[in-house]
Design a protein around this motif. Structure first.
Motif, PDB file in Angstrom:
ATOM      1  N   UNK A 108     143.186  45.628  97.675  1.00 42.33           N
ATOM      2  CA  UNK A 108     143.676  47.008  97.699  1.00 42.33           C
ATOM      3  C   UNK A 108     142.589  47.923  98.241  1.00 42.33           C
ATOM      4  N   UNK A 109     143.005  48.872  99.049  1.00 43.49           N
ATOM      5  CA  UNK A 109     142.090  49.861  99.623  1.00 43.49           C
ATOM      6  C   UNK A 109     142.517  51.254  99.148  1.00 43.49           C
ATOM      7  N   UNK A 124     137.442  49.437  97.355  1.00 44.58           N
ATOM      8  CA  UNK A 124     138.147  48.186  97.606  1.00 44.58           C
ATOM      9  C   UNK A 124     138.273  47.431  96.285  1.00 44.58           C
ATOM     10  N   UNK A 125     139.425  46.831  96.063  1.00 42.57           N
ATOM     11  CA  UNK A 125     139.678  46.067  94.845  1.00 42.57           C
ATOM     12  C   UNK A 125     140.320  44.740  95.210  1.00 42.57           C
ATOM     13  N   UNK A 179     134.491  47.463  94.624  1.00 41.64           N
ATOM     14  CA  UNK A 179     133.399  48.035  95.425  1.00 41.64           C
ATOM     15  C   UNK A 179     133.751  49.468  95.785  1.00 41.64           C
ATOM     16  N   UNK A 180     132.823  50.380  95.558  1.00 41.03           N
ATOM     17  CA  UNK A 180     132.989  51.773  95.967  1.00 41.03           C
ATOM     18  C   UNK A 180     131.897  52.155  96.959  1.00 41.03           C
ATOM     19  N   UNK A 181     132.273  52.792  98.051  1.00 40.71           N
ATOM     20  CA  UNK A 181     131.327  53.195  99.103  1.00 40.71           C
ATOM     21  C   UNK A 181     131.428  54.700  99.297  1.00 40.71           C
ATOM     22  N   UNK A 182     130.277  55.395  99.190  1.00 47.30           N
ATOM     23  CA  UNK A 182     130.276  56.848  99.355  1.00 47.30           C
ATOM     24  C   UNK A 182     130.257  57.183 100.841  1.00 47.30           C
ATOM     25  N   UNK A 183     131.215  57.977 101.287  1.00 46.28           N
ATOM     26  CA  UNK A 183     131.326  58.325 102.702  1.00 46.28           C
ATOM     27  C   UNK A 183     130.693  59.671 103.012  1.00 46.28           C
ATOM     28  N   UNK A 184     130.988  60.669 102.173  1.00 44.89           N
ATOM     29  CA  UNK A 184     130.435  61.995 102.434  1.00 44.89           C
ATOM     30  C   UNK A 184     130.544  62.827 101.172  1.00 44.89           C
ATOM     31  N   UNK A 185     129.503  63.620 100.924  1.00 46.81           N
ATOM     32  CA  UNK A 185     129.530  64.502  99.775  1.00 46.81           C
ATOM     33  C   UNK A 185     129.114  65.902 100.122  1.00 46.81           C
ATOM     34  N   UNK A 186     128.426  66.051 101.253  1.00 47.26           N
ATOM     35  CA  UNK A 186     127.941  67.377 101.603  1.00 47.26           C
ATOM     36  C   UNK A 186     126.784  67.762 100.700  1.00 47.26           C
ATOM     37  N   UNK A 203     147.211  44.686 100.412  1.00 48.47           N
ATOM     38  CA  UNK A 203     147.621  43.536 101.215  1.00 48.47           C
ATOM     39  C   UNK A 203     147.613  42.297 100.316  1.00 48.47           C
ATOM     40  N   UNK A 204     148.768  41.671 100.167  1.00 47.00           N
ATOM     41  CA  UNK A 204     148.888  40.460  99.359  1.00 47.00           C
ATOM     42  C   UNK A 204     148.896  39.255 100.284  1.00 47.00           C
ATOM     43  N   UNK A 205     148.016  38.285 100.019  1.00 47.00           N
ATOM     44  CA  UNK A 205     147.963  37.123 100.902  1.00 47.00           C
ATOM     45  C   UNK A 205     148.189  35.796 100.169  1.00 47.00           C
ATOM     46  N   UNK A 206     148.664  35.869  98.928  1.00 45.97           N
ATOM     47  CA  UNK A 206     149.098  34.669  98.212  1.00 45.97           C
ATOM     48  C   UNK A 206     150.350  35.020  97.404  1.00 45.97           C
TER      49      UNK A 206
END
Length: 443
Positions: free
Chosen positions: A33-34, A58-59, A81-88, A440-443
């Motif tokens: 999951x995104x 992402x999970x 997983x968490x990714x910081x993109x922008x905070x200003x 996205x399910x792949x199983x």
């Protein structure tokens, strides 16, 4: 190594020997999951605490089937997983409410955690043990309102052996916050730093009396903090094929337990009045009525918090590490309609009237598109010192959701939410969230 971790390791070893068994692999499910989220909290009275951040989450979830036999075994795994993109610059408050902070108070580049559960099934009873539990019951609702979900560690049992009954019981010991790589003990929102409890026990049942009527009872105990009883009733009266009337009644009775009231265990009563400061002493009832006609849904209701103290629920926001730094374990949900976008409306004496209108555009030939508007107004809030003028507060929330129904991006969802909160003696806030979800399910 704690008992839960040891048991998990042993069980995984046993399952590794049976992984080829029919059902374990064939019934497995896996998905990624995104979630991309823009979060803007404008405090309206200056920029010191304003927040404007964007992050990507992402999970990964793997859910095995069960091995064959009288007792079937399985294993679930989750990676976040968490990714910081922008905070200003200047727009990431050092409070770990949305994303973890580095030692200098700026946003971390990323954070992550991995957990799993072993599980067993006998007849219509399932047991789960591990650190990727996400309970959803009247006495505990895992929070998933930010980038990544809150998870719990412990053991749970769900049984449907008796027709029309669902029994739930368990013990939880730790929680991992929605903005943290770590797990902590359990607590409530406290006065000062919180002492951790490692025992949240619960038991309860849902009884489906008829296809339209469900009755509920749950008991929960957070050691050294509170005991809580919940009674619920949900009834749906079908008027016609596209018309119904739903009644939802909820009642909580909460009291002090163990060390509650001592230093480190003092409930802050949601920053409101308490007859006995630091202690839990509350009853709260809520009544909601929803009339649905085609794509229209009209909801109205009223909620009453007793005068002696605020409504209590699990909240690890004041748990700190050995250096006195916030663990990022904040973020909590509770089973009341007033758990809204910005505020909770759960202080002593508070009477809240609320309403919501929702429209499903599938009725106009646009499936996947929904919009709603809600308004809540709380009155008669007791001043924190118990004297003086009663306080009031209100919140208005708007929401639009759209999920693509077909094509290469089927299932891709967009949510736009905007909330406005104003209250006596509380900082005003406007909040906006823009969220993109895809699984996205792949199983």
């Amino acid at each position: 190594m704690n008992k839960s971790t040891l048991a998990l390791a042993v069980a995984v070893g046993v399952l590794a020997q049976q992984a080829g068994a029919a059902g374990f692999i064939e019934d497995s499910k896996a998905s990624v999951s995104s979630r991309t989220m823009y979060y803007n909290a404008d405090t309206r009275e200056g920029t010191a605490n304003d927040q404007r951040e964007t992050a990507q989450g992402f999970k990964f979830d793997y859910l095995s089937g069960f091995t064959q036999g009288v007792v079937g075994f399985g294993f679930d795994a989750q990676a976040l997983v968490g990714i910081h993109l922008d905070g200003g610059r200047g727009h990431h408050p050092n409070n770990n409410s949305f994303f973890p902070s580095d030692t200098d108070g700026s946003a971390s580049d990323s954070f992550s955690r991995v957990a799993g559960n072993v599980k067993a099934r006998f007849s219509k009873t399932e047991a789960h043990l591990g650190g990727a539990l996400q309970p959803n019951m009247p006495i505990l609702v895992a929070n998933d309102s930010r980038l990544l979900p809150q998870t719990f560690e412990g053991g749970t049992i769900t049984s449907k052996e008796i027709d029309n009954f669902t029994f739930n019981l368990g013990q939880l010991e730790h929680a991992a916050g929605r903005a943290s790589s770590n797990s902590t003990g359990l607590a409530v929102s406290t006065i000062g730093n919180a002492k951790e409890s490692n025992q949240f026990r619960y038991a309860g049942a849902d009884w489906k009396v008829t296809k339209d009527l469900t009755l509920q009872y749950y008991h929960a105990n957070l050691e050294d903090y509170y005991k809580q009883n919940f009674f619920g009733l949900v009834h749906v009266f079908p008027i016609s094929n596209n018309q119904s009337f739903k009644t939802d009644l909820r009642y909580f009775d909460s009291s002090s337990d163990g060390k509650n009231g001592d230093a480190g265990y003092r409930f802050n009563n949601n920053n409101g009045y308490a007859k006995t400061p630091g202690e839990v002493d509350n009853t709260t009832w809520s009544a909601m009525f929803t009339y649905t006609l085609g794509g229209n849904a009209f909801l109205v209701g009223h909620q009453r918090v007793s005068d002696d103290g605020g409504f209590v629920y699990l909240n690890q926001g004041n748990v700190v590490d050995g250096n006195g730094r916030n663990e990022g374990a904040a973020g909590a949900s509770f089973y009341l309609f007033t758990d809204s976008m910005i505020n909770g409306f759960v202080r002593a004496g508070e009477n809240t009237t609320f309403g919501q209108y929702t429209y499903d555009f599938a009725s106009l030939g646009v499936p996947g598109l929904k919009a709603s508007a809600s308004y809540l107004r709380g009155e008669n809030i007791k001043a924190s010192n118990g004297v003086g003028k009663d306080l009031t507060e209100w919140e208005r929330d708007l929401r639009v959701d759209y999920v693509i129904q077909a094509g290469a991006l089927k299932g891709f969802g967009t949510t736009l939410r905007h909330g406005t909160y104003r209250g006596d003696n509380i900082t005003a806030q406007d909040q906006t969230r823009l969220i993109f979800n895809y699984t996205y399910s792949f199983m």
